[in-house]
Motif scaffolding. Structure first.
Motif, PDB file in Angstrom:
ATOM      1  N   THR A  34     -38.083 -45.056 -31.076  1.00 58.64           N
ATOM      2  CA  THR A  34     -37.820 -46.373 -31.673  1.00 58.64           C
ATOM      3  C   THR A  34     -37.193 -46.223 -33.068  1.00 58.64           C
ATOM      4  OG1 THR A  34     -40.196 -46.408 -32.136  1.00 58.64           O
ATOM      5  CG2 THR A  34     -39.407 -47.847 -30.386  1.00 58.64           C
ATOM      6  N   GLY A  35     -37.580 -45.159 -33.808  1.00 58.73           N
ATOM      7  CA  GLY A  35     -36.961 -44.927 -35.117  1.00 58.73           C
ATOM      8  C   GLY A  35     -35.460 -44.688 -34.969  1.00 58.73           C
ATOM      9  N   PHE A  38     -33.694 -47.937 -34.169  1.00 57.09           N
ATOM     10  CA  PHE A  38     -33.490 -48.762 -35.374  1.00 57.09           C
ATOM     11  C   PHE A  38     -32.365 -48.190 -36.235  1.00 57.09           C
ATOM     12  CE2 PHE A  38     -37.985 -50.431 -34.882  1.00 57.09           C
ATOM     13  CZ  PHE A  38     -37.580 -51.730 -34.633  1.00 57.09           C
ATOM     14  N   ARG A  39     -32.336 -46.854 -36.394  1.00 54.67           N
ATOM     15  CA  ARG A  39     -31.271 -46.254 -37.215  1.00 54.67           C
ATOM     16  C   ARG A  39     -29.890 -46.485 -36.592  1.00 54.67           C
ATOM     17  NH1 ARG A  39     -35.594 -42.997 -38.470  1.00 54.67           N
ATOM     18  NH2 ARG A  39     -35.380 -41.742 -36.598  1.00 54.67           N
ATOM     19  N   MET A  56     -38.140 -50.474 -43.113  1.00 55.93           N
ATOM     20  CA  MET A  56     -37.980 -49.023 -42.993  1.00 55.93           C
ATOM     21  C   MET A  56     -37.877 -48.385 -44.379  1.00 55.93           C
ATOM     22  SD  MET A  56     -35.381 -48.925 -39.779  1.00 55.93           S
ATOM     23  CE  MET A  56     -35.368 -47.167 -39.486  1.00 55.93           C
ATOM     24  N   GLN A  60     -42.742 -49.320 -44.303  1.00 60.09           N
ATOM     25  CA  GLN A  60     -43.605 -50.255 -43.558  1.00 60.09           C
ATOM     26  C   GLN A  60     -43.199 -50.280 -42.094  1.00 60.09           C
ATOM     27  OE1 GLN A  60     -45.910 -52.108 -45.040  1.00 60.09           O
ATOM     28  NE2 GLN A  60     -45.265 -52.570 -47.134  1.00 60.09           N
ATOM     29  N   LEU A  61     -44.068 -50.821 -41.263  1.00 63.26           N
ATOM     30  CA  LEU A  61     -43.705 -50.976 -39.854  1.00 63.26           C
ATOM     31  C   LEU A  61     -42.855 -52.231 -39.668  1.00 63.26           C
ATOM     32  CD1 LEU A  61     -46.998 -50.065 -37.957  1.00 63.26           C
ATOM     33  CD2 LEU A  61     -45.057 -48.603 -38.555  1.00 63.26           C
ATOM     34  N   VAL A  62     -41.908 -52.132 -38.766  1.00 57.00           N
ATOM     35  CA  VAL A  62     -41.112 -53.293 -38.367  1.00 57.00           C
ATOM     36  C   VAL A  62     -42.055 -54.185 -37.533  1.00 57.00           C
ATOM     37  CG1 VAL A  62     -39.084 -53.986 -37.022  1.00 57.00           C
ATOM     38  CG2 VAL A  62     -39.030 -51.859 -38.362  1.00 57.00           C
ATOM     39  N   VAL A  67     -39.904 -54.830 -32.393  1.00 51.61           N
ATOM     40  CA  VAL A  67     -39.998 -53.503 -31.780  1.00 51.61           C
ATOM     41  C   VAL A  67     -40.122 -53.641 -30.259  1.00 51.61           C
ATOM     42  CG1 VAL A  67     -41.278 -51.332 -31.747  1.00 51.61           C
ATOM     43  CG2 VAL A  67     -41.247 -52.696 -33.818  1.00 51.61           C
ATOM     44  N   GLY A  88     -42.644 -42.185 -31.444  1.00 50.06           N
ATOM     45  CA  GLY A  88     -42.702 -43.212 -32.500  1.00 50.06           C
ATOM     46  C   GLY A  88     -43.086 -44.585 -31.974  1.00 50.06           C
ATOM     47  N   PHE A  89     -43.498 -44.654 -30.750  1.00 51.31           N
ATOM     48  CA  PHE A  89     -43.978 -45.896 -30.122  1.00 51.31           C
ATOM     49  C   PHE A  89     -45.068 -45.524 -29.128  1.00 51.31           C
ATOM     50  CE2 PHE A  89     -44.377 -49.069 -26.914  1.00 51.31           C
ATOM     51  CZ  PHE A  89     -44.239 -50.267 -27.597  1.00 51.31           C
ATOM     52  N   ARG A  91     -47.049 -47.847 -32.221  1.00 55.18           N
ATOM     53  CA  ARG A  91     -47.554 -47.538 -33.566  1.00 55.18           C
ATOM     54  C   ARG A  91     -48.627 -48.528 -34.000  1.00 55.18           C
ATOM     55  NH1 ARG A  91     -42.488 -44.800 -35.373  1.00 55.18           N
ATOM     56  NH2 ARG A  91     -42.809 -43.821 -37.382  1.00 55.18           N
ATOM     57  N   GLN A  95     -48.895 -53.174 -29.929  1.00 52.64           N
ATOM     58  CA  GLN A  95     -47.793 -52.511 -29.204  1.00 52.64           C
ATOM     59  C   GLN A  95     -48.349 -51.743 -28.001  1.00 52.64           C
ATOM     60  OE1 GLN A  95     -45.335 -50.026 -31.762  1.00 52.64           O
ATOM     61  NE2 GLN A  95     -44.998 -51.676 -33.235  1.00 52.64           N
ATOM     62  N   ARG A 162     -32.945 -38.699 -45.203  1.00 53.41           N
ATOM     63  CA  ARG A 162     -33.217 -40.087 -44.816  1.00 53.41           C
ATOM     64  C   ARG A 162     -33.825 -40.808 -46.004  1.00 53.41           C
ATOM     65  NH1 ARG A 162     -36.680 -39.973 -39.316  1.00 53.41           N
ATOM     66  NH2 ARG A 162     -37.771 -41.620 -40.426  1.00 53.41           N
ATOM     67  N   ARG A 173     -45.784 -44.304 -45.839  1.00 51.13           N
ATOM     68  CA  ARG A 173     -45.743 -44.132 -44.374  1.00 51.13           C
ATOM     69  C   ARG A 173     -47.044 -43.508 -43.872  1.00 51.13           C
ATOM     70  NH1 ARG A 173     -40.487 -40.743 -43.630  1.00 51.13           N
ATOM     71  NH2 ARG A 173     -40.892 -40.865 -41.401  1.00 51.13           N
TER      72      ARG A 173
HETATM   73  P1  AMP Z   1     -39.482 -42.783 -37.306  1.00 54.06           P
HETATM   74  O1  AMP Z   1     -38.093 -42.274 -37.164  1.00 54.06           O
HETATM   75  O2  AMP Z   1     -40.260 -42.772 -36.030  1.00 54.06           O
HETATM   76  O3  AMP Z   1     -40.224 -42.120 -38.442  1.00 54.06           O
HETATM   77  O4  AMP Z   1     -39.351 -44.335 -37.704  1.00 54.06           O
HETATM   78  C1  AMP Z   1     -38.701 -44.730 -38.889  1.00 54.06           C
HETATM   79  C2  AMP Z   1     -39.131 -46.138 -39.265  1.00 54.06           C
HETATM   80  O5  AMP Z   1     -38.723 -47.065 -38.230  1.00 54.06           O
HETATM   81  C3  AMP Z   1     -40.618 -46.361 -39.422  1.00 54.06           C
HETATM   82  O6  AMP Z   1     -41.125 -45.964 -40.693  1.00 54.06           O
HETATM   83  C4  AMP Z   1     -40.715 -47.874 -39.201  1.00 54.06           C
HETATM   84  O7  AMP Z   1     -40.257 -48.595 -40.324  1.00 54.06           O
HETATM   85  C5  AMP Z   1     -39.694 -48.096 -38.080  1.00 54.06           C
HETATM   86  N1  AMP Z   1     -40.333 -47.954 -36.752  1.00 54.06           N
HETATM   87  C6  AMP Z   1     -40.054 -47.010 -35.812  1.00 54.06           C
HETATM   88  N2  AMP Z   1     -40.825 -47.165 -34.738  1.00 54.06           N
HETATM   89  C7  AMP Z   1     -41.624 -48.233 -34.978  1.00 54.06           C
HETATM   90  C8  AMP Z   1     -42.659 -48.882 -34.251  1.00 54.06           C
HETATM   91  N3  AMP Z   1     -43.053 -48.462 -33.042  1.00 54.06           N
HETATM   92  N4  AMP Z   1     -43.273 -49.956 -34.836  1.00 54.06           N
HETATM   93  C9  AMP Z   1     -42.894 -50.399 -36.043  1.00 54.06           C
HETATM   94  N5  AMP Z   1     -41.947 -49.818 -36.793  1.00 54.06           N
HETATM   95  C10 AMP Z   1     -41.303 -48.738 -36.269  1.00 54.06           C
END
Ligand code: AMP
Length: 218
Positions: A34-35, A38-39, A56, A60-62, A67, A88-89, A91, A95, A162, A173
């Motif tokens: 999921t990260g 989002f990227r 991000m 914080q969490l989205v 998500v 990453g899911f 979280r 969810q 990043r 985080r």
């Molecule tokens: P990651 O690459 O998994 O470290 O995710 C980077 C960022 O994306 C996290 O710090 C959150 O802001 C957001 N993110 C990724 N996955 C989730 C998720 N399952 N729930 C909420 N936010 C997420």
């Protein structure tokens, strides 16, 4: 044959991304991060990316609904039909509940692999991480330094830090992980689905354990 879903749990810097790429390939499962999603949205400048950016950058969490919509859209694609590996899911508990509800209908086979790593090592891994702007591949300045400084070994793209990999955002985080994500260990333990792995060892040893646990669970 029922669908296979492997969930990788662990704090930021535990090695989920590195292991998920390898494990997904070894098990023949699509790697869904999921990260990364989002990227991708951020770099394409989509509305979803704009909405996620502030959360991000602050560590914080989205919000769950954003998500969940993104995740369910992704796993409905044909490359996920046999199964997928989640990085990453989930979280948060909501969810995990939403995922459980959607998987129950199809009778999926679920396995949860939990990477444990001490906090001091997490900080070192995160602040030394450099990520390729083009392909997302991660290097570490000390543990997996690129052959050419500042360039990705895989594709030659530019390596950058990043924005959420600074020491300050990492602290946030980790706090968010302890409060909102770690309770998932108990959630999945209550269902008898968790195997924990010592993620502080070298990546090959960690991979061997993850692979054998995932195969045992199949
Ligand atoms: P990651 O690459 O998994 O470290 O995710 C980077 C960022 O994306 C996290 O710090 C959150 O802001 C957001 N993110 C990724 N996955 C989730 C998720 N399952 N729930 C909420 N936010 C997420």
């Amino acid at each position: 044959m029922s669908q296979r879903v492997v969930i990788l749990l662990g704090p930021p810097g535990a090695g989920k991304g590195t292991q998920a790429t390898r494990l997904g390939a070894a098990l023949g499962l699509a790697h869904v991060s999921t990260g990364d999603l989002f990227r991708e949205n951020l770099s394409k400048g989509t509305a979803l990316g704009q909405k996620a950016r502030g959360y991000m950058d602050a560590g914080q969490l989205v919000p769950d609904q954003l998500v969940l919509d993104m995740l369910f859209d992704r796993v409905s694609k044909s490359d996920c039909s046999k199964g997928y590996l989640l990085d990453g899911f989930p979280r948060t508990i909501p969810q995990a509940e939403a995922l459980e509800k959607s998987l129950k209908a199809g009778g999926a086979q679920v396995c949860v692999l939990n990477l444990r790593v001490p906090d001091a090592l997490l900080l070192e891994r995160i602040t030394g991480r450099r990520t390729c702007k083009s392909c997302g591949n991660a290097h570490h300045l000390k543990y997996s330094a690129p052959k050419v400084e500042g360039r990705c070994d895989k594709c030659g793209g530019e390596l950058v830090q990043r924005s959420d990999d600074s020491a300050e955002v990492f602290g946030k985080r980790l706090q968010v992980y302890r409060e909102q994500t770690q309770p998932l260990e108990a959630f999945y333990e209550a269902r008898g689905l968790v195997r924990s792995v010592d993620g502080a060892r070298n990546p090959d040893q960690v991979f061997q354990d993850l692979q054998s646990f995932a195969k045992e669970a199949a």
